[in-house]
Design a protein around this motif. Structure first.
Motif, PDB file in Angstrom:
ATOM      1  N   ALA A 166      78.290  42.711  27.845  1.00 53.20           N
ATOM      2  CA  ALA A 166      78.298  43.351  29.056  1.00 53.20           C
ATOM      3  C   ALA A 166      79.913  43.828  29.430  1.00 53.20           C
ATOM      4  CB  ALA A 166      77.776  42.576  30.240  1.00 53.20           C
ATOM      5  N   THR A 167      80.703  43.372  29.404  1.00 58.33           N
ATOM      6  CA  THR A 167      82.022  43.589  29.837  1.00 58.33           C
ATOM      7  C   THR A 167      82.768  44.557  28.690  1.00 58.33           C
ATOM      8  OG1 THR A 167      83.090  41.546  28.869  1.00 58.33           O
ATOM      9  CG2 THR A 167      82.422  41.779  31.334  1.00 58.33           C
ATOM     10  N   ILE A 211      70.962  40.694  22.780  1.00 57.84           N
ATOM     11  CA  ILE A 211      71.354  41.053  24.096  1.00 57.84           C
ATOM     12  C   ILE A 211      71.283  42.434  24.429  1.00 57.84           C
ATOM     13  CG2 ILE A 211      73.644  41.097  25.653  1.00 57.84           C
ATOM     14  CD1 ILE A 211      74.401  38.501  24.049  1.00 57.84           C
ATOM     15  N   ARG A 223      77.792  36.802  38.238  1.00 58.77           N
ATOM     16  CA  ARG A 223      77.739  35.912  37.359  1.00 58.77           C
ATOM     17  C   ARG A 223      79.278  35.722  36.894  1.00 58.77           C
ATOM     18  NH1 ARG A 223      73.145  34.000  34.632  1.00 58.77           N
ATOM     19  NH2 ARG A 223      71.300  35.451  34.867  1.00 58.77           N
ATOM     20  N   TRP A 224      80.034  36.337  37.906  1.00 58.42           N
ATOM     21  CA  TRP A 224      81.749  36.422  37.630  1.00 58.42           C
ATOM     22  C   TRP A 224      82.204  35.156  38.384  1.00 58.42           C
ATOM     23  CZ3 TRP A 224      84.059  38.648  33.391  1.00 58.42           C
ATOM     24  CH2 TRP A 224      85.061  38.403  33.555  1.00 58.42           C
ATOM     25  N   LEU A 233      72.453  38.267  30.365  1.00 58.62           N
ATOM     26  CA  LEU A 233      73.727  37.545  30.692  1.00 58.62           C
ATOM     27  C   LEU A 233      73.653  36.083  31.097  1.00 58.62           C
ATOM     28  CD1 LEU A 233      74.707  40.162  33.442  1.00 58.62           C
ATOM     29  CD2 LEU A 233      75.266  40.125  31.144  1.00 58.62           C
ATOM     30  N   SER A 234      72.706  35.367  30.652  1.00 56.86           N
ATOM     31  CA  SER A 234      72.435  34.092  30.591  1.00 56.86           C
ATOM     32  C   SER A 234      73.471  33.219  29.907  1.00 56.86           C
ATOM     33  CB  SER A 234      71.209  33.590  30.241  1.00 56.86           C
ATOM     34  OG  SER A 234      70.805  33.795  28.905  1.00 56.86           O
ATOM     35  N   GLY A 262      76.507  37.033  26.436  1.00 55.85           N
ATOM     36  CA  GLY A 262      76.020  38.231  27.286  1.00 55.85           C
ATOM     37  C   GLY A 262      77.045  38.685  28.034  1.00 55.85           C
ATOM     38  N   LEU A 263      78.018  37.908  28.728  1.00 55.74           N
ATOM     39  CA  LEU A 263      78.962  38.547  29.607  1.00 55.74           C
ATOM     40  C   LEU A 263      80.026  39.325  28.669  1.00 55.74           C
ATOM     41  CD1 LEU A 263      79.830  35.705  32.015  1.00 55.74           C
ATOM     42  CD2 LEU A 263      78.944  37.827  32.477  1.00 55.74           C
ATOM     43  N   GLN A 303      75.378  43.331  38.276  1.00 54.24           N
ATOM     44  CA  GLN A 303      74.790  42.060  37.656  1.00 54.24           C
ATOM     45  C   GLN A 303      75.687  41.196  36.993  1.00 54.24           C
ATOM     46  OE1 GLN A 303      71.045  41.888  35.377  1.00 54.24           O
ATOM     47  NE2 GLN A 303      70.310  43.443  36.239  1.00 54.24           N
ATOM     48  N   VAL A 304      76.778  41.874  36.282  1.00 50.66           N
ATOM     49  CA  VAL A 304      78.020  40.965  35.884  1.00 50.66           C
ATOM     50  C   VAL A 304      78.776  40.495  36.877  1.00 50.66           C
ATOM     51  CG1 VAL A 304      80.005  41.085  34.746  1.00 50.66           C
ATOM     52  CG2 VAL A 304      78.312  42.192  33.613  1.00 50.66           C
ATOM     53  N   SER A 345      67.114  36.719  29.691  1.00 50.25           N
ATOM     54  CA  SER A 345      68.257  37.351  30.397  1.00 50.25           C
ATOM     55  C   SER A 345      69.381  37.769  29.445  1.00 50.25           C
ATOM     56  CB  SER A 345      68.652  36.296  31.507  1.00 50.25           C
ATOM     57  OG  SER A 345      69.887  37.046  32.143  1.00 50.25           O
TER      58      SER A 345
END
Length: 279
Positions: A74-75, A104, A132-133, A65-66, A70-71, A128-129, A63
């Motif tokens: 992505a951001t 990633i 997990r935010w 964003l695990s 990853g965050l 998806q982010v 994943s």
């Protein structure tokens, strides 16, 4: 404390010893053996810091964003959705290893969330982010005064160079309204801030007090899930408050947590100016 008390040498062995853990261990004169392939030891007579044969292969990332890295990746992509990032360039920007960023991005490409040039493919990555935010608020009895230097410095408000240093970032509904989102904000609305780290959050509660309930609170602080929240703040001319704003991406992620009202606002909101809609 344990390492200082014995006559032997303490060595920590782990499947994965992070960079932060390595620094803490070495500063405390504790050795470590990272089974991915690193050995360090400090004694009065011996100093070792060497790459060694890994005991096991690193597990493949399933994943993107695990973890926090990853965050962060992505951001960064979401803030510049049309930019085609090179791996080394993005790794430098985030202060992450090239191998981690490369892994990633590979998973994001595999899942169809970015294209071959690492640019955003559609709105899928944002949502998806958003799933997990997470950042838990601490409610404050008082707000800091920007003119109070005795508190401004330890609280790291960062008001002198908004777009060049980390500091408090106003988010949620008040920030959304400042960016032109169709959200109603009442007089005396609770101000919701992201702060750079847990140290600042603790200082805020010490210096400003903790509110007994949300209704008694003047503000709230949350530790930013990624450093960019407090590093990429916006100094908007039309901002009705005296506080720097979080980037519209992070404001949108706040709204996305509210499955009903927040997502209705997002459906009707397209930021004006230099910011792209990625939701």
């Amino acid at each position: 404390a344990e390492a200082a008390g014995g006559s032997g040498v303490l060595v920590v062995v782990g499947d994965r010893v992070t960079e932060t853990a390595r620094r803490l261990l070495v500063s405390g004169r504790v050795g470590y053996y990272d089974l991915r392939g690193r050995l360090a030891l400090r004694t009065d007579r011996v100093v070792i810091d060497a790459a060694v044969e890994p005991v096991r292969e690193r597990a493949a990332r399933t994943s993107a964003l695990s973890g926090k890295a990853g965050l962060e990746v992505a951001t960064a992509l979401l803030m510049d959705p049309e930019r085609e990032w090179r791996v080394r360039e993005l790794a430098r920007e985030l202060g992450r290893s090239v191998s981690t960023v490369s892994e990633i991005l590979a998973v994001l490409r595999r899942d169809g969330l970015v294209d071959a040039g690492n640019a955003i493919a559609d709105t899928g990555l944002f949502w998806q982010v958003a799933d997990r935010w997470r950042a838990s608020p601490t409610y404050l009895a008082r707000l800091p005064s920007p003119g109070d230097a005795s508190r401004m410095t330890p609280l790291r408000l960062g008001l002198d160079a908004v777009e060049h240093e980390a500091g408090w970032a106003l988010a949620d509904s008040v920030a959304a309204a400042a960016f032109g989102a169709p959200v109603a904000v009442r007089s005396g609305q609770l101000l919701d801030f992201y702060v750079p780290d847990q140290v600042v959050a603790r200082r805020a509660t010490t210096l400003l007090g903790t509110a007994g309930s949300i209704s008694d609170a003047r503000g709230a602080v949350r530790v930013a899930p990624v450093p960019a929240v407090c590093r990429r703040r916006v100094d908007l001319d039309t901002n009705p408050t005296e506080w720097p704003l979080a980037h519209p991406l992070f404001v949108a992620l706040d709204l996305a947590r509210d499955v009903g009202r927040g997502r209705d606002i997002l459906d009707a909101w397209t930021p004006e100016g230099r910011w792209a809609r990625v939701w």
